[in-house]
Structures are given as structure tokens and as C-alpha cells.
Scaffold this motif. Structure first.
Motif, PDB file in Angstrom:
ATOM      1  N   PHE A 195     -11.421   6.402   6.311  1.00  0.00           N
ATOM      2  CA  PHE A 195     -11.631   5.212   5.493  1.00  0.00           C
ATOM      3  C   PHE A 195     -10.653   4.117   5.884  1.00  0.00           C
ATOM      4  CE2 PHE A 195      -8.590   7.926   3.296  1.00  0.00           C
ATOM      5  CZ  PHE A 195      -7.585   7.043   2.918  1.00  0.00           C
ATOM      6  N   VAL A 196     -10.978   2.917   5.475  1.00  0.00           N
ATOM      7  CA  VAL A 196     -10.072   1.777   5.613  1.00  0.00           C
ATOM      8  C   VAL A 196      -9.402   1.582   4.264  1.00  0.00           C
ATOM      9  CG1 VAL A 196      -9.904  -0.700   6.015  1.00  0.00           C
ATOM     10  CG2 VAL A 196     -11.460   0.684   7.396  1.00  0.00           C
ATOM     11  N   PHE A 197      -8.101   1.476   4.263  1.00  0.00           N
ATOM     12  CA  PHE A 197      -7.317   1.456   3.025  1.00  0.00           C
ATOM     13  C   PHE A 197      -7.019   0.028   2.595  1.00  0.00           C
ATOM     14  CE2 PHE A 197      -3.216   1.680   0.760  1.00  0.00           C
ATOM     15  CZ  PHE A 197      -3.541   2.590  -0.230  1.00  0.00           C
ATOM     16  N   CYS A 198      -7.401  -0.323   1.386  1.00  0.00           N
ATOM     17  CA  CYS A 198      -7.186  -1.669   0.860  1.00  0.00           C
ATOM     18  C   CYS A 198      -6.319  -1.612  -0.388  1.00  0.00           C
ATOM     19  CB  CYS A 198      -8.518  -2.339   0.522  1.00  0.00           C
ATOM     20  SG  CYS A 198      -9.628  -2.498   1.929  1.00  0.00           S
ATOM     21  N   ALA A 199      -5.228  -2.351  -0.388  1.00  0.00           N
ATOM     22  CA  ALA A 199      -4.324  -2.363  -1.539  1.00  0.00           C
ATOM     23  C   ALA A 199      -3.403  -3.576  -1.429  1.00  0.00           C
ATOM     24  CB  ALA A 199      -3.505  -1.074  -1.585  1.00  0.00           C
ATOM     25  N   ASP A 200      -2.659  -3.851  -2.501  1.00  0.00           N
ATOM     26  CA  ASP A 200      -1.691  -4.928  -2.431  1.00  0.00           C
ATOM     27  C   ASP A 200      -0.428  -4.435  -1.737  1.00  0.00           C
ATOM     28  OD1 ASP A 200      -0.278  -3.428  -4.287  1.00  0.00           O
ATOM     29  OD2 ASP A 200      -0.778  -4.704  -5.990  1.00  0.00           O
ATOM     30  N   GLY A 201       0.533  -5.345  -1.544  1.00  0.00           N
ATOM     31  CA  GLY A 201       1.726  -5.010  -0.776  1.00  0.00           C
ATOM     32  C   GLY A 201       2.520  -3.849  -1.341  1.00  0.00           C
ATOM     33  N   LYS A 202       2.703  -3.814  -2.643  1.00  0.00           N
ATOM     34  CA  LYS A 202       3.492  -2.744  -3.267  1.00  0.00           C
ATOM     35  C   LYS A 202       2.842  -1.391  -3.061  1.00  0.00           C
ATOM     36  CE  LYS A 202       5.450  -1.305  -7.712  1.00  0.00           C
ATOM     37  NZ  LYS A 202       5.550  -1.616  -9.167  1.00  0.00           N
ATOM     38  N   MET A 203       1.525  -1.326  -3.247  1.00  0.00           N
ATOM     39  CA  MET A 203       0.815  -0.067  -3.079  1.00  0.00           C
ATOM     40  C   MET A 203       0.763   0.351  -1.615  1.00  0.00           C
ATOM     41  SD  MET A 203      -0.639   2.556  -4.234  1.00  0.00           S
ATOM     42  CE  MET A 203      -0.708   2.120  -5.972  1.00  0.00           C
ATOM     43  N   GLN A 204       0.654  -0.619  -0.707  1.00  0.00           N
ATOM     44  CA  GLN A 204       0.676  -0.296   0.721  1.00  0.00           C
ATOM     45  C   GLN A 204       1.978   0.404   1.089  1.00  0.00           C
ATOM     46  OE1 GLN A 204      -0.011  -4.048   2.688  1.00  0.00           O
ATOM     47  NE2 GLN A 204      -2.220  -3.756   2.753  1.00  0.00           N
ATOM     48  N   ASN A 205       3.100  -0.150   0.632  1.00  0.00           N
ATOM     49  CA  ASN A 205       4.397   0.449   0.949  1.00  0.00           C
ATOM     50  C   ASN A 205       4.522   1.854   0.359  1.00  0.00           C
ATOM     51  OD1 ASN A 205       4.898  -2.361   1.695  1.00  0.00           O
ATOM     52  ND2 ASN A 205       7.057  -1.801   1.731  1.00  0.00           N
ATOM     53  N   ALA A 206       4.089   2.004  -0.895  1.00  0.00           N
ATOM     54  CA  ALA A 206       4.178   3.327  -1.536  1.00  0.00           C
ATOM     55  C   ALA A 206       3.316   4.337  -0.799  1.00  0.00           C
ATOM     56  CB  ALA A 206       3.746   3.223  -2.994  1.00  0.00           C
ATOM     57  N   SER A 207       2.112   3.939  -0.404  1.00  0.00           N
ATOM     58  CA  SER A 207       1.185   4.863   0.262  1.00  0.00           C
ATOM     59  C   SER A 207       1.638   5.202   1.681  1.00  0.00           C
ATOM     60  CB  SER A 207      -0.222   4.257   0.297  1.00  0.00           C
ATOM     61  OG  SER A 207      -0.689   4.008  -1.009  1.00  0.00           O
ATOM     62  N   MET A 208       2.397   4.302   2.293  1.00  0.00           N
ATOM     63  CA  MET A 208       2.931   4.575   3.624  1.00  0.00           C
ATOM     64  C   MET A 208       4.265   5.321   3.567  1.00  0.00           C
ATOM     65  SD  MET A 208       0.903   3.743   6.032  1.00  0.00           S
ATOM     66  CE  MET A 208       2.091   3.951   7.349  1.00  0.00           C
ATOM     67  N   GLY A 209       4.714   5.663   2.353  1.00  0.00           N
ATOM     68  CA  GLY A 209       5.973   6.387   2.212  1.00  0.00           C
ATOM     69  C   GLY A 209       7.187   5.523   2.466  1.00  0.00           C
ATOM     70  N   MET A 210       7.056   4.216   2.261  1.00  0.00           N
ATOM     71  CA  MET A 210       8.136   3.283   2.540  1.00  0.00           C
ATOM     72  C   MET A 210       8.833   2.827   1.264  1.00  0.00           C
ATOM     73  SD  MET A 210       6.346   0.990   5.529  1.00  0.00           S
ATOM     74  CE  MET A 210       7.633  -0.264   5.400  1.00  0.00           C
TER      75      MET A 210
END
Length: 204
Positions: free
Chosen positions: A81-96
Motif C-alpha cells: 500500500f501507499v501510506f498517507c498521513a500527516d507529518g507527526k504520524m509519518q514520523n511515528a510510523s517510521m519509528g522516528m
């Protein structure tokens, strides 16, 4: 045969942590409203009428541990899938670390200097392999050496792109958040790129 694109959207609002999914064919025009009578043709695949809600968890914060538990329960790693989220969620999902950290960009390893509002010249793209390796190095480091900034702020293993090869760049799986592109600063940057290049890379 049409290529199917699955988009997974994640957000936390109105006290609910939500994971949604939409399914698209690659040759569709996302801006053209279908005019046929059947339900499958009547509404845009990207519209609210066709959003599939996979999870809605009440009073759930956008923390890595919470996101990890929900993603594992949904077994999202079993689909592409292609992952769509805002900046905060992107960082959390990338383990950052949070977007206010030293290396906040999920697409490159650039360093941000908050006191001056400037970046260094490191344009090395982040790959899923580099994110995994940095998180593993931080985990194995001595306690006093566990400074997230020294590991590109990869503090956990990524929750998305689990099955992606190490050389896959994060930009190939996580598109830039449209919400942020629509801000005034986004337009200014794009028009500045036009001016510097001498050609119309981007039009209004």
C-alpha cells in the motif's frame, strides 16, 4: 489489466485513532467525477463514500507503541500500500522522533538547526534499510551513547515498509503529505524552484 493501488490513511482526530483504506485503479483520473449510475462508478474512489474504515480506536494517542499495536492487529504488512498521513504520524510510523527533532525529515538525513531555522547540506535519501540499521544501532548502543540525533533520530524499527528491500527509499512508499504541500510555504518553494531553474517546473 488495471494495476490496483491501495492507499492507507492514518490520522488521529476527535479522540479517535483511525486507519482507513481506499482502492484505486492505476489508470483512473482522481479528479473526474464519474457520471454512471452504478455505485462503483458514481463516486470517486478517493471520496468519503468509498473509504473503508479498518480501525477506529477511542482515546488513542499517536504514539509509536499505540500505532504498532494497531498496525500489527490489522496485519498491514501483508498487503502492499501507499501510506498517507500527516507529518507527526509519518514520523511515528517510521519509528522516528517527533517532527521537532534534529533529523525530522522522513525522506532525507538532513540536520535541522532550530535556533537558526536552517538545514545542513546532507541530502542523503533515507531508505528503509538505513532506518532499520540506525534503529538497531541505537538499541545496541551503551546507555550513555543512546542519543537519537546520533542515529538520524531513528529510535524504533519502522512500522511500514516492513517487507521493502533495504534500498527502497521512503519516498517510494510514503508520499509527501498533501496537507503540508497546500500551505503557503509550499507554494513559495515551488515557485522559487521555477525561478531558479529558468523553466516552469511547476505551474499554478
Amino acid at each position: 489489466k488495471n494495476v490496483i493501488l491501495i492507499t492507507s490513511g492514518v490520522d488521529s482526530g476527535r479522540n479517535f485513532f483511525k486507519v482507513c483504506l481506499t482502492i484505486h485503479s492505476k489508470d483512473e483520473n482522481p479528479k473526474v467525477q464519474p457520471n454512471k449510475k452504478s455505485f462503483s462508478k458514481q463516486y470517486l474512489n478517493s471520496g468519503v463514500k468509498k473509504v473503508i474504515i479498518l480501525a477506529a480506536v477511542e482515546n488513542c494517542c499517536e504514539l509509536y507503541e499505540n500505532v504498532k499495536e494497531v498496525f500489527e492487529a490489522l496485519k498491514l504488512d501483508e498487503i502492499d500500500f501507499v501510506f498517507c498521513a500527516d507529518g507527526k504520524m509519518q514520523n511515528a510510523s517510521m519509528g522516528m522522533s517527533a517532527p521537532s527533532c534534529t533529523h525530522p525529515c522522513i525522506y532525507c538525513e538532513g540536520r535541522y538547526f532550530s535556533k537558526t531555522g536552517t538545514w545542513d547540506d546532507n541530502r542523503t535519501p533515507r531508505t528503509f534499510g538505513s532506518c532499520r540499521q540506525n534503529a538497531l544501532k541505537l538499541e545496541k548502543a551503551e546507555e550513555k551513547a543512546k542519543i537519537p540525533a546520533n542515529f538520524m533520530n531513528n529510535i524504533h524499527q519502522p512500522l511500514i515498509g516492513i517487507n521493502e528491500p533495504d534500498d527502497t527509499e521512503t519516498l517510494d512508499v510514503v508520499p509527501i503529505a498533501g496537507l503540508h504541500l497546500d500551505l503557503g510555504i509550499g507554494n513559495k518553494l515551488l515557485f522559487k524552484a521555477n525561478a531558479l531553474s529558468g523553466t516552469e517546473i511547476v505551474s499554478s
